[in-house]
Design a protein around this motif. Sequence first.
Motif, PDB file in Angstrom:
ATOM      1  N   ILE A  88      -2.086   7.217  -1.021  1.00 49.28           N
ATOM      2  CA  ILE A  88      -3.883   7.709   0.249  1.00 49.28           C
ATOM      3  C   ILE A  88      -4.421   5.553  -0.059  1.00 49.28           C
ATOM      4  N   ARG A  89      -4.010   4.259   0.547  1.00 47.30           N
ATOM      5  CA  ARG A  89      -4.395   2.750   0.715  1.00 47.30           C
ATOM      6  C   ARG A  89      -5.032   3.152   0.647  1.00 47.30           C
ATOM      7  N   VAL A 141      -1.898   5.702   5.326  1.00 46.95           N
ATOM      8  CA  VAL A 141      -1.413   6.057   4.223  1.00 46.95           C
ATOM      9  C   VAL A 141      -0.253   5.095   4.426  1.00 46.95           C
ATOM     10  N   SER A 142       0.290   5.265   2.861  1.00 44.27           N
ATOM     11  CA  SER A 142       1.828   4.794   2.580  1.00 44.27           C
ATOM     12  C   SER A 142       3.001   5.984   2.131  1.00 44.27           C
ATOM     13  N   GLU A 154       9.953   2.532   2.912  1.00 43.06           N
ATOM     14  CA  GLU A 154       8.420   2.926   2.529  1.00 43.06           C
ATOM     15  C   GLU A 154       7.535   2.107   4.381  1.00 43.06           C
ATOM     16  N   LYS A 155       7.104   3.010   5.112  1.00 45.94           N
ATOM     17  CA  LYS A 155       6.656   2.941   6.309  1.00 45.94           C
ATOM     18  C   LYS A 155       5.058   2.961   5.239  1.00 45.94           C
ATOM     19  N   GLU A 156       4.034   2.425   6.566  1.00 50.85           N
ATOM     20  CA  GLU A 156       2.392   2.556   5.665  1.00 50.85           C
ATOM     21  C   GLU A 156       2.563   3.294   7.441  1.00 50.85           C
ATOM     22  N   GLU A 157       0.826   4.096   7.217  1.00 50.84           N
ATOM     23  CA  GLU A 157       0.895   4.490   8.426  1.00 50.84           C
ATOM     24  C   GLU A 157      -0.757   5.120   8.731  1.00 50.84           C
ATOM     25  N   ALA A 158      -1.291   4.468   9.754  1.00 54.71           N
ATOM     26  CA  ALA A 158      -2.618   5.213   9.784  1.00 54.71           C
ATOM     27  C   ALA A 158      -3.109   6.198  10.876  1.00 54.71           C
ATOM     28  N   MET A 159      -4.224   6.841  10.164  1.00 52.04           N
ATOM     29  CA  MET A 159      -3.847   8.575  11.156  1.00 52.04           C
ATOM     30  C   MET A 159      -5.501   8.855  10.929  1.00 52.04           C
ATOM     31  N   VAL A 189       9.765  12.443   9.767  1.00 48.56           N
ATOM     32  CA  VAL A 189       8.879  11.904   8.913  1.00 48.56           C
ATOM     33  C   VAL A 189       7.267  12.023   8.948  1.00 48.56           C
ATOM     34  N   LEU A 190       7.025  10.982   9.936  1.00 59.27           N
ATOM     35  CA  LEU A 190       6.059  10.619  10.414  1.00 59.27           C
ATOM     36  C   LEU A 190       5.296  11.653  10.576  1.00 59.27           C
TER      37      LEU A 190
END
Length: 266
Positions: free
Chosen positions: A167-168, A88-89, A69-74, A115-116
């Motif tokens: 979408i967190r 987003v996770s 699992e990877k959390e990403e802010a965009m 992936v990212l």
Amino acid sequence: MRRWVISLGSAVLLLLLVGTACKTVGAGELGVMFRPFSGGVDLQRTYPEGFHWVAPWNSLIVYDVRLQEKEEAMDVLARNGLSIHMDVSIRFAPIPSELPLLHREIGPDYMNKIVLPQIRASARKVIGKYLPEELYSTKRDQIQEEIYHETDSILRTKHIHLDAVLIRSVKLPASIAEAIERKLRQEQEAMEYEFRIEKEKKEAERKRIEALGIKQFQDIVSAGLNPYLLRWKGIEATQALAASQNTKIVIIGNPKDGLPVILGTE
């Protein structure tokens, strides 16, 4: 003495060779063999958990094939051009049967290479079709599903399995968020008002039907009544009262065709 030194040196060299030739693949991992002198990446086989003997000139590259699992802010743009910040996770894993291809085509850093960047591109593409209030409230699940399918269709061609996109959180400028919440409250109030109107209409219809039924009942009863029947029923009631053992008071003086009034004292 010289023999002893040679023997000791040979033993140390042997231990070093054995140590470098023994590779461990841990739990939830798979290994890919790279043979520089015999064809490069071994595309026919992966190496499971446990100890493996590897020639010193070969390399066993170990991959974690468990779900990651990877959390990403965009920051993305909505259909009206408004900038939206999202957290987003992403849950993903390499496809075990395609691990040698993944290693040859992309390498161990596939998350940052594939992936990212792909999740960012898919999110921008999908969210660009929607308004901020739709992402903020009404169509969030639908948008999330579209981002997943858009990303998954690409990652599968890169030997990566995408398990989920979540979408967190969604952050809008304060003024925009307040405007959306105000609009949603107004829509909710309008729906509640329409519900009340519809409820009152149904209640009015119910009362109309009830009144109509009562009127029809009265009409039917009235049609069966006449002065002779009413007089006869009065006589029967008077006789029953007169036969009672209780003390009575008789009042005479009703109209011509009327009946005496008998009142009990008890």
